[in-house]
Design a protein around this motif. Structure first.
Motif, PDB file in Angstrom:
ATOM      1  N   ALA A 256     -68.902 -55.748   2.790  1.00 20.60           N
ATOM      2  CA  ALA A 256     -68.253 -57.016   2.435  1.00 20.60           C
ATOM      3  C   ALA A 256     -67.907 -57.847   3.667  1.00 20.60           C
ATOM      4  O   ALA A 256     -67.734 -59.067   3.569  1.00 20.60           O
ATOM      5  CB  ALA A 256     -66.995 -56.741   1.616  1.00 20.60           C
ATOM      6  N   ARG A 257     -67.809 -57.211   4.829  1.00 15.15           N
ATOM      7  CA  ARG A 257     -67.494 -57.959   6.046  1.00 15.15           C
ATOM      8  C   ARG A 257     -68.563 -58.996   6.380  1.00 15.15           C
ATOM      9  O   ARG A 257     -68.298 -59.958   7.112  1.00 15.15           O
ATOM     10  CB  ARG A 257     -67.314 -56.996   7.223  1.00 15.15           C
ATOM     11  N   ALA A 258     -69.768 -58.809   5.850  1.00 10.44           N
ATOM     12  CA  ALA A 258     -70.842 -59.774   6.105  1.00 10.44           C
ATOM     13  C   ALA A 258     -70.748 -61.001   5.207  1.00 10.44           C
ATOM     14  O   ALA A 258     -71.480 -61.977   5.412  1.00 10.44           O
ATOM     15  CB  ALA A 258     -72.199 -59.097   5.913  1.00 10.44           C
ATOM     16  N   LEU A 259     -69.858 -60.957   4.206  1.00  7.09           N
ATOM     17  CA  LEU A 259     -69.738 -62.042   3.229  1.00  7.09           C
ATOM     18  C   LEU A 259     -68.474 -62.854   3.501  1.00  7.09           C
ATOM     19  O   LEU A 259     -67.580 -62.401   4.221  1.00  7.09           O
ATOM     20  CB  LEU A 259     -69.719 -61.445   1.819  1.00  7.09           C
TER      21      LEU A 259
ATOM     22  N   ALA B  22     -76.641 -68.821  -2.667  1.00  7.12           N
ATOM     23  CA  ALA B  22     -78.002 -68.890  -3.188  1.00  7.12           C
ATOM     24  C   ALA B  22     -78.574 -67.478  -3.311  1.00  7.12           C
ATOM     25  O   ALA B  22     -78.275 -66.593  -2.507  1.00  7.12           O
ATOM     26  CB  ALA B  22     -78.872 -69.733  -2.264  1.00  7.12           C
ATOM     27  N   VAL B  23     -79.381 -67.258  -4.345  1.00  4.24           N
ATOM     28  CA  VAL B  23     -79.990 -65.949  -4.596  1.00  4.24           C
ATOM     29  C   VAL B  23     -81.504 -66.090  -4.480  1.00  4.24           C
ATOM     30  O   VAL B  23     -82.129 -66.805  -5.267  1.00  4.24           O
ATOM     31  CB  VAL B  23     -79.602 -65.417  -5.992  1.00  4.24           C
ATOM     32  N   SER B  24     -82.076 -65.422  -3.504  1.00  6.04           N
ATOM     33  CA  SER B  24     -83.524 -65.425  -3.347  1.00  6.04           C
ATOM     34  C   SER B  24     -84.160 -64.549  -4.422  1.00  6.04           C
ATOM     35  O   SER B  24     -83.477 -63.788  -5.123  1.00  6.04           O
ATOM     36  CB  SER B  24     -83.898 -64.893  -1.961  1.00  6.04           C
ATOM     37  N   ALA B  25     -85.483 -64.632  -4.524  1.00  7.05           N
ATOM     38  CA  ALA B  25     -86.188 -63.782  -5.492  1.00  7.05           C
ATOM     39  C   ALA B  25     -85.963 -62.299  -5.176  1.00  7.05           C
ATOM     40  O   ALA B  25     -85.780 -61.475  -6.081  1.00  7.05           O
ATOM     41  CB  ALA B  25     -87.677 -64.110  -5.476  1.00  7.05           C
ATOM     42  N   LEU B  26     -85.933 -61.966  -3.898  1.00  5.40           N
ATOM     43  CA  LEU B  26     -85.718 -60.575  -3.499  1.00  5.40           C
ATOM     44  C   LEU B  26     -84.310 -60.117  -3.839  1.00  5.40           C
ATOM     45  O   LEU B  26     -84.100 -58.999  -4.336  1.00  5.40           O
ATOM     46  CB  LEU B  26     -85.980 -60.420  -1.997  1.00  5.40           C
ATOM     47  N   ALA B  27     -83.315 -60.980  -3.596  1.00  2.87           N
ATOM     48  CA  ALA B  27     -81.930 -60.630  -3.936  1.00  2.87           C
ATOM     49  C   ALA B  27     -81.774 -60.474  -5.444  1.00  2.87           C
ATOM     50  O   ALA B  27     -81.084 -59.565  -5.919  1.00  2.87           O
ATOM     51  CB  ALA B  27     -80.976 -61.699  -3.410  1.00  2.87           C
TER      52      ALA B  27
ATOM     53  N   LEU C 239     -79.425 -56.380  -0.810  1.00  2.00           N
ATOM     54  CA  LEU C 239     -78.797 -57.476  -1.540  1.00  2.00           C
ATOM     55  C   LEU C 239     -77.813 -58.226  -0.656  1.00  2.00           C
ATOM     56  O   LEU C 239     -77.835 -59.467  -0.574  1.00  2.00           O
ATOM     57  CB  LEU C 239     -78.076 -56.920  -2.780  1.00  2.00           C
ATOM     58  N   VAL C 240     -76.940 -57.499   0.032  1.00  2.00           N
ATOM     59  CA  VAL C 240     -75.934 -58.144   0.884  1.00  2.00           C
ATOM     60  C   VAL C 240     -76.595 -58.880   2.044  1.00  2.00           C
ATOM     61  O   VAL C 240     -76.192 -59.996   2.402  1.00  2.00           O
ATOM     62  CB  VAL C 240     -74.917 -57.104   1.395  1.00  2.00           C
ATOM     63  N   GLU C 241     -77.628 -58.290   2.616  1.00  2.00           N
ATOM     64  CA  GLU C 241     -78.329 -58.961   3.713  1.00  2.00           C
ATOM     65  C   GLU C 241     -78.935 -60.282   3.246  1.00  2.00           C
ATOM     66  O   GLU C 241     -78.867 -61.310   3.941  1.00  2.00           O
ATOM     67  CB  GLU C 241     -79.419 -58.060   4.279  1.00  2.00           C
ATOM     68  N   GLU C 242     -79.519 -60.276   2.050  1.00  2.00           N
ATOM     69  CA  GLU C 242     -80.144 -61.486   1.532  1.00  2.00           C
ATOM     70  C   GLU C 242     -79.119 -62.578   1.246  1.00  2.00           C
ATOM     71  O   GLU C 242     -79.295 -63.735   1.643  1.00  2.00           O
ATOM     72  CB  GLU C 242     -80.923 -61.157   0.250  1.00  2.00           C
ATOM     73  N   VAL C 243     -78.036 -62.245   0.527  1.00  2.00           N
ATOM     74  CA  VAL C 243     -77.077 -63.293   0.141  1.00  2.00           C
ATOM     75  C   VAL C 243     -76.214 -63.723   1.315  1.00  2.00           C
ATOM     76  O   VAL C 243     -75.765 -64.878   1.375  1.00  2.00           O
ATOM     77  CB  VAL C 243     -76.200 -62.865  -1.060  1.00  2.00           C
ATOM     78  N   SER C 244     -75.965 -62.820   2.271  1.00  2.00           N
ATOM     79  CA  SER C 244     -75.109 -63.180   3.402  1.00  2.00           C
ATOM     80  C   SER C 244     -75.798 -64.157   4.345  1.00  2.00           C
ATOM     81  O   SER C 244     -75.135 -64.880   5.100  1.00  2.00           O
ATOM     82  CB  SER C 244     -74.679 -61.932   4.173  1.00  2.00           C
TER      83      SER C 244
END
Length: 285
Positions: free
Chosen positions: A105-108, A116-121, A146-151
């Motif tokens: 969660a520290r990355a968020l 934004a949500v990518s196709a991969l996320a 998931l966290v890497e993509e949304v962050s």
């Protein structure tokens, strides 16, 4: 998802001892999937872990004391741990929640946000909240992905701040009841008992935006709900105060990243990933 204390699963606790306010405290739960009917409103609650909320179909809003965030297609709402909030569904909504460990969660953001949500996320999120029994190590990798993509995605300007000043609250109530109202701030100020200058100052100091920006956000929130309910682009534009549909399309596209027509198309074709039986589920990782 209306839950009372007698129906609450183990670990759900009341907030401030109020019998109608239920807090979800699920430190060991990894995800929630719930099929919500139109208009469903959860009681105010909080979680021990921060969580991402995604509508695989339908549309969700997240409300805290700081305001309201609306979560349309291809967006996820992030709510940090211990932030009291409630959800509302617009249209039949397939709500997916993934809880995030503090180390990730520290990355968020340290505040509620729509990301934004990518196709991969999206695929990672649907996999984490689906019925396939992934191994714990696989679920851990999916969460990290998931966290890497949304962050690293852009934060979406979909926050409608909630005013605290009584005069602003009265004005906000008027416009929520009639988003199509095009009255200038001076006229609205006369109705709520404050000058245009005073209200302009309060919007800037309390909400961090101009009256025009705030009203546009309110109208866009209302437009998202109307579009998700099947209203046409033209009727939505008029219901939200835009006399020219082209101006509405431009404002909507600038804020949401796609045209209203494309947004409706994605809503109609975005129900993949729903559990086959449609039943709610709460499962550990």
């Amino acid at each position: 998802m209306n839950v009372n204390l007698t129906d609450a699963p183990p670990g759900w606790l009341p907030i401030n001892r109020h019998p109608m306010l239920v807090a979800r405290q699920l430190p060991r739960a990894g995800w929630i999937s719930h099929d919500l009917p139109h208009g469903d409103i959860s009681p105010p609650h909080q979680h021990e872990r921060g969580h991402l909320v995604y509508a695989a179909s339908g549309i969700l809003s997240v409300t805290t004391r700081r305001g309201r965030w609306i979560c349309p297609a291809n967006r996820a709402a992030w709510t940090p741990a211990r932030v009291v909030h409630h959800h509302q569904a617009y249209g039949r909504t397939d709500m997916r929640i993934v809880f995030i460990a503090p180390s990730l969660a520290r990355a968020l953001p340290n505040r509620p946000a729509v990301l934004a949500v990518s196709a991969l996320a999206r695929e990672s999120l649907l996999a984490l909240t689906g019925d396939r029994p992934y191994r714990p190590a696989t679920r851990t990798r999916l969460r990290h992905l998931l966290v890497e993509e949304v962050s690293t995605s852009s934060e979406q300007p979909l926050h409608l701040p909630e005013p605290e000043d009584d005069r602003l609250r009265a004005l906000a109530c008027l416009l929520r009841d009639n988003p199509a109202d095009t009255a200038p701030l001076a006229t609205l100020g006369h109705t709520v008992g404050a000058s245009e200058r005073t209200l302009s100052r309060l919007f800037r100091s309390e909400l961090g935006m101009s009256f025009r920006q705030w009203r546009t956000q309110l109208r866009l929130h209302h437009a998202l709900v109307l579009l998700s309910s099947g209203h046409s682009v033209t009727s939505t534009a008029h219901a939200c105060g835009w006399s020219n549909p082209s101006t509405f399309i431009h404002a909507f596209t600038s804020a949401i990243g796609q045209t209203p027509g494309r947004y409706q198309h994605d809503l109609r074709h975005g129900a993949e990933g729903r559990p086959e039986d449609g039943r709610p589920a709460v499962k550990p990782p």
